[in-house]
Design an enzyme around this catalytic site. Structure first.
Site, PDB file in Angstrom:
ATOM      1  N   TYR A   9      55.726 116.038  80.307  1.00 64.12           N
ATOM      2  CA  TYR A   9      56.234 117.362  80.645  1.00 64.12           C
ATOM      3  C   TYR A   9      56.756 118.127  79.426  1.00 64.12           C
ATOM      4  O   TYR A   9      56.752 119.347  79.423  1.00 64.12           O
ATOM      5  CB  TYR A   9      57.382 117.244  81.657  1.00 64.12           C
ATOM      6  CG  TYR A   9      56.961 117.143  83.103  1.00 64.12           C
ATOM      7  CD1 TYR A   9      56.082 116.154  83.525  1.00 64.12           C
ATOM      8  CD2 TYR A   9      57.462 118.033  84.047  1.00 64.12           C
ATOM      9  CE1 TYR A   9      55.719 116.052  84.856  1.00 64.12           C
ATOM     10  CE2 TYR A   9      57.104 117.939  85.371  1.00 64.12           C
ATOM     11  CZ  TYR A   9      56.230 116.952  85.778  1.00 64.12           C
ATOM     12  OH  TYR A   9      55.884 116.859  87.092  1.00 64.12           O
ATOM     13  N   ASP A  44      56.830 112.140  95.790  1.00 62.12           N
ATOM     14  CA  ASP A  44      56.175 112.863  96.892  1.00 62.12           C
ATOM     15  C   ASP A  44      55.583 111.864  97.900  1.00 62.12           C
ATOM     16  O   ASP A  44      55.666 112.057  99.116  1.00 62.12           O
ATOM     17  CB  ASP A  44      55.036 113.762  96.376  1.00 62.12           C
ATOM     18  CG  ASP A  44      55.498 115.181  96.044  1.00 62.12           C
ATOM     19  OD1 ASP A  44      56.672 115.338  95.644  1.00 62.12           O
ATOM     20  OD2 ASP A  44      54.687 116.114  96.160  1.00 62.12           O
ATOM     21  N   LYS A  91      52.223 102.015  83.094  1.00 62.42           N
ATOM     22  CA  LYS A  91      50.779 101.791  82.986  1.00 62.42           C
ATOM     23  C   LYS A  91      50.557 101.038  81.675  1.00 62.42           C
ATOM     24  O   LYS A  91      49.848 101.488  80.765  1.00 62.42           O
ATOM     25  CB  LYS A  91      50.042 103.141  83.029  1.00 62.42           C
ATOM     26  CG  LYS A  91      48.534 103.032  83.154  1.00 62.42           C
ATOM     27  CD  LYS A  91      48.049 102.528  84.499  1.00 62.42           C
ATOM     28  CE  LYS A  91      46.541 102.346  84.472  1.00 62.42           C
ATOM     29  NZ  LYS A  91      46.020 101.720  85.728  1.00 62.42           N
ATOM     30  N   ASP A 104      57.326 111.907  89.474  1.00 61.63           N
ATOM     31  CA  ASP A 104      56.976 113.118  90.229  1.00 61.63           C
ATOM     32  C   ASP A 104      56.005 112.756  91.347  1.00 61.63           C
ATOM     33  O   ASP A 104      56.187 113.133  92.510  1.00 61.63           O
ATOM     34  CB  ASP A 104      56.346 114.141  89.274  1.00 61.63           C
ATOM     35  CG  ASP A 104      55.919 115.406  89.994  1.00 61.63           C
ATOM     36  OD1 ASP A 104      56.705 115.923  90.802  1.00 61.63           O
ATOM     37  OD2 ASP A 104      54.780 115.870  89.749  1.00 61.63           O
ATOM     38  N   ASP A 134      49.419 102.433  89.581  1.00 62.21           N
ATOM     39  CA  ASP A 134      48.412 102.511  90.656  1.00 62.21           C
ATOM     40  C   ASP A 134      48.732 101.518  91.766  1.00 62.21           C
ATOM     41  O   ASP A 134      48.673 101.824  92.961  1.00 62.21           O
ATOM     42  CB  ASP A 134      46.980 102.336  90.108  1.00 62.21           C
ATOM     43  CG  ASP A 134      46.821 101.161  89.161  1.00 62.21           C
ATOM     44  OD1 ASP A 134      47.837 100.527  88.791  1.00 62.21           O
ATOM     45  OD2 ASP A 134      45.667 100.860  88.787  1.00 62.21           O
TER      46      ASP A 134
HETATM   47  C1  IPM Z   1      59.500 118.340  91.323  1.00 61.55           C
HETATM   48  C2  IPM Z   1      58.519 119.470  91.172  1.00 61.55           C
HETATM   49  C3  IPM Z   1      58.583 119.999  89.756  1.00 61.55           C
HETATM   50  C4  IPM Z   1      58.221 118.865  88.822  1.00 61.55           C
HETATM   51  C5  IPM Z   1      57.707 121.229  89.482  1.00 61.55           C
HETATM   52  C6  IPM Z   1      57.998 122.363  90.449  1.00 61.55           C
HETATM   53  C7  IPM Z   1      57.823 121.698  88.061  1.00 61.55           C
HETATM   54  O1  IPM Z   1      57.236 119.036  91.532  1.00 61.55           O
HETATM   55  O2  IPM Z   1      60.705 118.567  91.086  1.00 61.55           O
HETATM   56  O3  IPM Z   1      59.083 117.233  91.681  1.00 61.55           O
HETATM   57  O4  IPM Z   1      57.036 118.587  88.609  1.00 61.55           O
HETATM   58  O5  IPM Z   1      59.144 118.229  88.296  1.00 61.55           O
HETATM   59 MG    MG Z   2      57.177 117.107  92.372  1.00 62.35          MG
END
Ligand code: IPM
Ligand code: MG
Length: 355
Positions: free
Chosen positions: A141, A249, A189, A245, A221
């Protein structure tokens, strides 16, 4: 206690869920006799629309001087073109870096009465309670050099980690595990990436200082697969920025909805608390968003930034009671009866007041 909590509603569903969480903070204030100031500032596309940079100086100054920050979401398809620095997301990356918030805690657990809200069989999901500790100010990032060739023929990003960056996030994970089930899974990884091999070495060294915590290493993975197959096998997962990240999710989907997931970003400066879900422009302004991620983030704010553990638990208990009473937002209802953002948030605020 007197505290200033800066609200950064941001974009998409951000303003709706932050309003809901602010109502819950007001209920905490009343019930426990605190005085919270809740000033607001703009960030993301909301700032770009006024001709300002995505993270205006006044917003950053307000963030630095607050006791804690509650953020909704940033992101807007209207600003999806152009250089990274002009996008709403740049504000989030900028504020994380400027405040030195390197430790991102993303707990994901199965809430009572939501055992069947997600895609997994309830017997697979049973007992799931994990904490993703995501490194937040390093890796791909932020790595330099980065860029795209002017003729569009190629683009590059850099993954870089220093020993010190890995060491401090590892300590955060082990400290958290000590208060939980004393198990850390470090995700990397290492079969391909040098940064991951250094990651594994340093996490192992830090782990040796925590003999009471069991450490194992998993390739990313394989970890993605195990979160889907056996989510209850995890306690604390510690991993670098981008893997965290992605895996957080997935953890959110597994426990029923990404709309449930809160997060805390901690480090040198003011702590920042935000739901994991993002701006969800497709449902913005329709009273459809799930405010629980934002409200649970407010609970984390009370716990980590203000050290109000009893109040944090009262909010979490209120969420639980409202879910057990059968209220569901659309993301949880699977086509069944659902309530809107405002109704859900007001019900949780009321439950804080009466518990
Ligand atoms: C998160 C989001 C952010 C990230 C984006 C919106 C920049 O996906 O906080 O997980 O990738 O960190
Ligand atoms: Mg995210």
């Amino acid at each position: 206690m007197n505290a200033t909590i800066l609200l950064l509603p941001g974009d998409g569903i951000g303003p709706e869920v932050v309003a809901g969480a602010a109502g819950v903070l007001r209920a905490v204030e009343t019930r426990f006799g605190h005085a919270f100031e809740l000033p607001e500032a703009i960030i993301g596309a909301a700032a770009l629309r006024q001709g300002l940079p995505p993270l205006p100086d006044v917003t950053l100054a307000a963030a630095r001087s607050a006791d804690a920050i509650l953020l909704g979401a940033v992101g807007d398809p209207a600003f999806d073109r152009g250089p990274s620095s002009g996008r709403p997301e740049a504000a989030l990356l900028g504020i994380r870096k400027a405040l030195g918030l390197y430790a991102n805690l993303r707990p994901a657990r199965v809430w009572p009465s939501l055992e069947t809200a997600g895609p997994l069989k309830p017997e697979v999901l049973a007992g799931t309670d994990m904490l993703v500790v995501r490194e937040l100010t390093g890796g791909l990032y932020y790595g330099e050099p980065r860029g795209i060739e002017p003729d569009g023929s190629s683009a590059h990003n850099t993954m870089r980690y220093s020993r010190q960056e890995i060491d401090r996030i590892a300590r955060h994970a082990f400290d958290a595990a000590r208060l939980r089930r004393r198990r850390v899974t470090s995700v990397d990884k290492a079969n391909v990436l040098e940064t991951s091999r250094l990651w594994r070495t340093v996490v192992t060294e830090v782990g040796a200082e925590y003999p009471e915590v069991t450490l194992d290493h998993m390739l990313v993975d394989s970890c993605a697969m195990r979160i889907a197959l056996a989510p209850s096998s995890f306690d604390v997962i510690v991993t670098e920025n981008m893997f965290g990240d992605i895996l957080s999710d997935e953890a959110g989907a597994v426990v029923g909805s990404l709309g449930l997931l809160p997060s805390a970003s901690l480090g040198a400066g003011t702590g920042l608390f935000e739901p994991v879900h993002g701006s969800a422009p497709d449902i913005a302004g329709k009273d459809l968003a799930n405010p629980i991620g934002a409200i649970a983030s407010a609970a984390m704010l009370l716990r980590h930034a203000l050290k109000l553990e009893t109040e944090a638990r009262a909010v979490e208990a209120a969420i639980e009671r409202v879910l057990v009473s059968g209220l569901k937002t659309a993301d949880l209802a699977g086509g069944g009866p659902a309530v809107g953002t405002k109704h859900m948030a007001a019900s949780i605020a009321a439950a804080v007041g009466t518990s």
